[in-house]
Scaffold this motif. Structure first.
Motif, PDB file in Angstrom:
ATOM      1  N   GLY A   1      59.396 -55.831  49.238  1.00  0.00           N
ATOM      2  CA  GLY A   1      59.147 -56.281  50.598  1.00  0.00           C
ATOM      3  C   GLY A   1      60.063 -57.409  51.036  1.00  0.00           C
ATOM      4  N   GLU A   2      60.644 -58.137  50.062  1.00  0.00           N
ATOM      5  CA  GLU A   2      61.565 -59.220  50.387  1.00  0.00           C
ATOM      6  C   GLU A   2      62.986 -58.718  50.601  1.00  0.00           C
ATOM      7  OE1 GLU A   2      61.177 -62.482  47.554  1.00  0.00           O
ATOM      8  OE2 GLU A   2      59.099 -61.908  47.187  1.00  0.00           O
ATOM      9  N   ILE A   3      63.323 -57.593  49.995  1.00  0.00           N
ATOM     10  CA  ILE A   3      64.684 -57.056  50.107  1.00  0.00           C
ATOM     11  C   ILE A   3      64.891 -56.369  51.450  1.00  0.00           C
ATOM     12  CG2 ILE A   3      66.294 -55.353  49.172  1.00  0.00           C
ATOM     13  CD1 ILE A   3      65.077 -55.840  46.430  1.00  0.00           C
ATOM     14  N   VAL A   4      63.907 -55.563  51.855  1.00  0.00           N
ATOM     15  CA  VAL A   4      64.052 -54.699  53.029  1.00  0.00           C
ATOM     16  C   VAL A   4      63.314 -55.289  54.224  1.00  0.00           C
ATOM     17  CG1 VAL A   4      63.545 -52.416  53.985  1.00  0.00           C
ATOM     18  CG2 VAL A   4      64.338 -52.641  51.613  1.00  0.00           C
ATOM     19  N   GLN A   5      64.006 -55.377  55.339  1.00  0.00           N
ATOM     20  CA  GLN A   5      63.399 -55.771  56.611  1.00  0.00           C
ATOM     21  C   GLN A   5      63.142 -54.502  57.412  1.00  0.00           C
ATOM     22  OE1 GLN A   5      65.577 -58.716  58.808  1.00  0.00           O
ATOM     23  NE2 GLN A   5      64.081 -58.805  60.487  1.00  0.00           N
ATOM     24  N   ASP A   6      61.885 -54.223  57.648  1.00  0.00           N
ATOM     25  CA  ASP A   6      61.490 -52.951  58.243  1.00  0.00           C
ATOM     26  C   ASP A   6      62.141 -52.731  59.604  1.00  0.00           C
ATOM     27  OD1 ASP A   6      60.033 -50.525  58.294  1.00  0.00           O
ATOM     28  OD2 ASP A   6      58.494 -51.441  59.568  1.00  0.00           O
ATOM     29  N   GLY A   7      62.788 -51.588  59.742  1.00  0.00           N
ATOM     30  CA  GLY A   7      63.417 -51.230  61.000  1.00  0.00           C
ATOM     31  C   GLY A   7      64.767 -51.875  61.234  1.00  0.00           C
ATOM     32  N   VAL A   8      65.192 -52.738  60.322  1.00  0.00           N
ATOM     33  CA  VAL A   8      66.484 -53.420  60.453  1.00  0.00           C
ATOM     34  C   VAL A   8      67.486 -52.878  59.443  1.00  0.00           C
ATOM     35  CG1 VAL A   8      67.676 -55.639  60.339  1.00  0.00           C
ATOM     36  CG2 VAL A   8      65.393 -55.492  61.377  1.00  0.00           C
ATOM     37  N   ASP A   9      67.110 -52.899  58.151  1.00  0.00           N
ATOM     38  CA  ASP A   9      68.009 -52.404  57.112  1.00  0.00           C
ATOM     39  C   ASP A   9      67.311 -51.413  56.179  1.00  0.00           C
ATOM     40  OD1 ASP A   9      66.464 -54.239  55.596  1.00  0.00           O
ATOM     41  OD2 ASP A   9      67.894 -55.817  56.095  1.00  0.00           O
ATOM     42  N   GLY A  10      66.203 -50.886  56.608  1.00  0.00           N
ATOM     43  CA  GLY A  10      65.435 -49.913  55.848  1.00  0.00           C
ATOM     44  C   GLY A  10      64.080 -49.742  56.493  1.00  0.00           C
ATOM     45  N   LEU A  11      63.253 -48.899  55.901  1.00  0.00           N
ATOM     46  CA  LEU A  11      61.890 -48.701  56.397  1.00  0.00           C
ATOM     47  C   LEU A  11      60.903 -49.042  55.290  1.00  0.00           C
ATOM     48  CD1 LEU A  11      62.210 -45.347  58.405  1.00  0.00           C
ATOM     49  CD2 LEU A  11      62.371 -47.695  59.265  1.00  0.00           C
ATOM     50  N   LYS A  12      59.776 -49.649  55.689  1.00  0.00           N
ATOM     51  CA  LYS A  12      58.743 -50.035  54.738  1.00  0.00           C
ATOM     52  C   LYS A  12      57.417 -49.405  55.135  1.00  0.00           C
ATOM     53  CE  LYS A  12      59.126 -54.598  54.922  1.00  0.00           C
ATOM     54  NZ  LYS A  12      59.053 -56.038  54.560  1.00  0.00           N
ATOM     55  N   CYS A  13      56.572 -49.175  54.135  1.00  0.00           N
ATOM     56  CA  CYS A  13      55.218 -48.696  54.385  1.00  0.00           C
ATOM     57  C   CYS A  13      54.284 -49.328  53.362  1.00  0.00           C
ATOM     58  CB  CYS A  13      55.166 -47.171  54.309  1.00  0.00           C
ATOM     59  SG  CYS A  13      55.441 -46.503  52.658  1.00  0.00           S
ATOM     60  N   PRO A  14      52.977 -49.286  53.601  1.00  0.00           N
ATOM     61  CA  PRO A  14      52.040 -49.847  52.622  1.00  0.00           C
ATOM     62  C   PRO A  14      52.098 -49.066  51.307  1.00  0.00           C
ATOM     63  CG  PRO A  14      50.968 -49.453  54.735  1.00  0.00           C
ATOM     64  CD  PRO A  14      52.298 -48.774  54.794  1.00  0.00           C
ATOM     65  N   PRO A  15      51.859 -49.727  50.181  1.00  0.00           N
ATOM     66  CA  PRO A  15      51.829 -48.990  48.906  1.00  0.00           C
ATOM     67  C   PRO A  15      50.612 -48.080  48.814  1.00  0.00           C
ATOM     68  CG  PRO A  15      51.233 -51.298  48.583  1.00  0.00           C
ATOM     69  CD  PRO A  15      51.657 -51.167  50.006  1.00  0.00           C
TER      70      PRO A  15
END
Length: 416
Positions: A320-334
């Motif tokens: 979660g610290e590496i990737v900024q959602d919508g900026v340099d990748g996409l994140k979702c809840p585990p």
């Protein structure tokens, strides 16, 4: 500045991300004028002593008597490390710092610290508590106690993320002023396609988009969540192939799970892949997915970013610290297959979004995760602890102390 660095794995012996981390760190430190002596476990056909990127590497083999369990093997490795380290360090005219990576070298690191009376720096890459979401048996509790002991013995403890900083505070009560957060790094040149590699159609049909995972096949990496998300992705993008690279104790269970889901024909378990094949798979992938349940840092996600692949990660630990959602990748809840599937579909169906994310992610690796900066910060830790060491009196416990002479000594000896 001369440093003795201890790691149970170093290329070509590679089990997880630790080997690559130590390899890149030693090269970067050597480039900044630090003389590094690496003590590690040997591998068949590899020189026992060689120079690698400016660092002197000493490889040892654990003693040959059979071992009943892994911990006994680790103890034998530590004795072999000490047998090689003390004379090598003496020939090098001593070291300023001992740097230990994880609990598997804790015994040797502690012995060198006190035997040489030099500061010990420890890097904790993960914890047994975090890997298993608690401690559930005697072996896990034992390993956790060694991790605590290594933190206790260390002059300074390096962690790779704010998440790990909080984890060590919570589990081991490591004080704030003993911790230093220095992230892992990545060298984008390592992920260029240069060597011969298998053709793409070994892994997927020409009309199939590749969703790629690479890493150890253990439960905390969340590959089962990716498999659970696969039918949801295939419902919207039928021409998709899920390529799972890596090996581990969870592989058989994952294969069975894919069979039960009815998607085995859409999932390819490659087993171990060499660097050339890994780089080729990155170059072919439409998206790289890292669905971890526990992740101290997430070096594989950083590698994918350096390879210019758009990434989807779970918001777990260091990822979660590496990737900024919508900026340099996409994140979702585990642990959420639906959310994971939605993010994968967003990239498969929007090439412009994928291109924008991967471009910004690559620039981020160059700016924030370059090894030159990481080596500079690590050297600063070495210099700080060595400066503190020079200011204190650390008496030699084995030094012969002068005794009172003659009658006085005889008199005092009666009451000793």
């Amino acid at each position: 500045m001369r440093v003795a660095m201890l790691s149970w794995e170093f290329p070509p012996k590679t089990v997880g991300g630790l080997a690559q981390h130590v390899y890149d760190l030693t090269a970067a430190l050597s480039g900044r004028g630090v003389e590094v002596l690496v003590f590690t476990c040997g591998a068949p056909g590899v020189p026992e002593i060689e120079e690698v990127n400016g660092a002197k590497v000493y490889r040892v083999h654990p003693y040959t008597p059979g071992t009943p369990d892994f911990v006994t093997w680790v103890m034998q490795l530590n004795v072999a490390l000490l047998e090689r380290a003390f004379p090598a360090i003496e020939r090098a005219r001593g070291v300023n710092v001992v740097h230990a990576h994880d609990w598997l070298v804790a015994w040797a690191a502690r012995a060198l610290k006190h035997g040489l009376r030099v500061p010990l720096v420890a890097t904790i890459h993960a914890t047994e508590f975090g890997r298993h979401n608690g401690l559930h048996n005697d072996l896990q509790r034992f390993i956790s106690s060694i991790e605590w002991w290594l933190c206790y013995e260390a002059w300074k403890v390096i962690v790779c993320s704010r998440h790990m900083e909080g984890e060590l505070k919570y589990i081991f009560q490591v004080p704030q002023d003993k911790l230093a957060v220095i992230p892992n790094g990545v060298n984008p040149e390592n992920y260029l396609v240069r060597q011969a590699h298998p053709p793409r159609d070994w892994f997927a049909a020409p009309d199939e988009k590749i969703v790629f995972y690479i890493g150890r096949l253990v439960r905390e990496k969340g590959v089962h969540i990716l498999l659970a998300a696969a039918p949801l992705v295939l419902a919207r993008h039928p021409q998709t192939k899920f390529v799972i690279a890596g090996k581990g104790p969870y592989e058989h269970e994952l294969r069975q799970f894919a069979e039960r889901l009815g998607i085995a024909h859409r999932v390819y378990f490659t087993g171990y892949v060499d660097d050339a094949t890994r780089n080729a798979l990155y170059s072919w992938a439409a998206v790289a997915v890292f669905p971890s349940l526990y992740e101290p840092f997430g070096i594989v996600a950083l590698e994918a970013m350096a390879a210019k692949v758009p990434v989807v990660v779970t918001d777990a630990g260091g990822l979660g610290e590496i990737v900024q959602d919508g900026v340099d990748g996409l994140k979702c809840p585990p642990d959420n297959p639906q959310a994971l599937a939605d993010k994968i579909v967003a990239l498969l169906g929007n090439p412009d979004l994928a291109e924008a994310l991967r471009t910004r992610a690559y620039q981020k690796t160059l700016r924030d995760y370059n090894w030159g900066d990481i080596a500079r910060r690590t050297r600063a830790v070495y210099e700080a602890v060595w400066h503190e060491r020079r200011r204190i009196d650390w008496p030699d416990p084995f030094a012969v102390r002068p005794r009172p002479a003659g009658k006085v000594y005889q008199f005092l000896g009666r009451y000793a």
